[in-house]
Enzyme design. Sequence first.
Site, PDB file in Angstrom:
ATOM      1  N   HIS A 224       3.001  -4.110  -0.126  1.00  0.00           N
ATOM      2  CA  HIS A 224       3.201  -5.446   0.425  1.00  0.00           C
ATOM      3  C   HIS A 224       4.638  -5.937   0.255  1.00  0.00           C
ATOM      4  O   HIS A 224       4.996  -6.992   0.780  1.00  0.00           O
ATOM      5  CB  HIS A 224       2.216  -6.450  -0.194  1.00  0.00           C
ATOM      6  CG  HIS A 224       2.476  -6.781  -1.627  1.00  0.00           C
ATOM      7  ND1 HIS A 224       1.828  -6.165  -2.682  1.00  0.00           N
ATOM      8  CD2 HIS A 224       3.308  -7.688  -2.203  1.00  0.00           C
ATOM      9  CE1 HIS A 224       2.237  -6.680  -3.817  1.00  0.00           C
ATOM     10  NE2 HIS A 224       3.142  -7.606  -3.562  1.00  0.00           N
ATOM     11  N   ASP A 252      -2.133  -0.455  -1.163  1.00  0.00           N
ATOM     12  CA  ASP A 252      -0.964  -1.256  -1.517  1.00  0.00           C
ATOM     13  C   ASP A 252       0.053  -0.356  -2.199  1.00  0.00           C
ATOM     14  O   ASP A 252       0.289  -0.445  -3.403  1.00  0.00           O
ATOM     15  CB  ASP A 252      -1.335  -2.432  -2.418  1.00  0.00           C
ATOM     16  CG  ASP A 252      -0.202  -3.461  -2.517  1.00  0.00           C
ATOM     17  OD1 ASP A 252       0.814  -3.285  -1.809  1.00  0.00           O
ATOM     18  OD2 ASP A 252      -0.344  -4.425  -3.278  1.00  0.00           O
ATOM     19  N   GLY A 332       7.132 -11.562  -8.447  1.00  0.00           N
ATOM     20  CA  GLY A 332       8.305 -10.716  -8.668  1.00  0.00           C
ATOM     21  C   GLY A 332       7.969  -9.448  -9.416  1.00  0.00           C
ATOM     22  O   GLY A 332       8.735  -8.490  -9.400  1.00  0.00           O
ATOM     23  N   SER A 334       5.449  -7.524  -8.649  1.00  0.00           N
ATOM     24  CA  SER A 334       4.819  -6.585  -7.726  1.00  0.00           C
ATOM     25  C   SER A 334       5.579  -5.266  -7.662  1.00  0.00           C
ATOM     26  O   SER A 334       6.815  -5.242  -7.585  1.00  0.00           O
ATOM     27  CB  SER A 334       4.762  -7.183  -6.319  1.00  0.00           C
ATOM     28  OG  SER A 334       3.672  -8.049  -6.186  1.00  0.00           O
ATOM     29  N   SER A 349      -0.023  -4.480  -8.100  1.00  0.00           N
ATOM     30  CA  SER A 349      -0.355  -4.991  -6.774  1.00  0.00           C
ATOM     31  C   SER A 349      -0.456  -6.512  -6.789  1.00  0.00           C
ATOM     32  O   SER A 349       0.312  -7.201  -6.130  1.00  0.00           O
ATOM     33  CB  SER A 349      -1.676  -4.387  -6.286  1.00  0.00           C
ATOM     34  OG  SER A 349      -2.092  -4.990  -5.072  1.00  0.00           O
TER      35      SER A 349
END
Length: 380
Positions: A224, A252, A332, A334, A349
Amino acid sequence: MRRTTALRTALSAVLLLGAWAGAGFPSAAVADTPATAPASSGLLTAMQKDLGLTESQARARLADEKTATALQPKARRTAGAAYGGSWFDPATGGLTVAVTDTEQAAAVRATGAAVRMVTHTEKSLDSVKAKLDKLDAPSGVSSWHVDPRANKVVIDVVASRQSDNDVRAFVRKARETGPVSVEKTTEAPKTFSAGTVGGDPYYTGNVRCSIGFSVYGGFVTAGHCGQAGAGVSGWDRSYIGNFQGSSFPGDDYAWVNVGSGWWTVPVVLGWGTVSDQLVRGSNVAPIGASICRSGSTSHWHCGNVLATNETVNYSQGAVYQMTKTSVCAEPGDSGGSFISGDQAQGVTSGGWGNCSSGGETWHQPINEILNRYGLTLHTA
């Protein structure tokens, strides 16, 4: 963050992207037995803080988890068609295996695992979950997964939404598919990307995320965070490479090629809170094992593996085969690293909550990403 030498600048540039990095140099052979767990002072400190353990308890748990992780594939093969799932039990320090057949149970015990007799095999529960994956889930339904300890498929529903008609309709249909139970969660899951802010990021457009793990030729991260072809720049805004592949929702995960003077090393950044951790492989930690996460916003935190093969219902769409943990995260983080001992587990994720009040976070398992793109993990 500025460095005084070219070497340290290059190294910190990769590290400060978010978390994991892998080596571009040959790995060294390391003798490591199941009874000898990786236990840097930083890792032990984090486990004491986040899991409420003493130093000796943390050392013992790491050793026990390493043994259980190595035993898990053998016990599963031994159980065969009677396998109902497995998990690490911190109370006993061992692996417990769910089995549906008494004859197979004796064989599983002979491997050194504890046995719990159950009604449903993992295969039959996976079939129930697969039917749920085909349903249209409303936003009040957070996620669902096979729980081997409960021997059911567990649906997590946002507590404030449990009386919604569409949530009740989903649960009713789910119960028709097989053994299902419902639990309540505090918030709906969300991804942990963030807008451009100062700090230690990598950027794609105005989105900030964190590096996951280095692979030969680049690094893996969350899907993402960017689409295939999107350019990626580092904490200093210099060009790194491009997203070579990306999938979200459904999955993801993504991977980015590394070039333009950037290079990688086989560590997880400890952010000064803990010592940097070497990555030596990607053996899957069982449910119940301790796990830690590194990311560019909230840095280093630890918790436990709560579930595997969970479907997470984000607002953008469902993501399948995720691992749920009790580790907190924030926007942030991720794409950042999940590690258990010295074994890479996955890339961050999303989740709910934060690192002040707590929460839960999901990661996309690393081995699925490596297999999907034909990548090789950099290890020490």
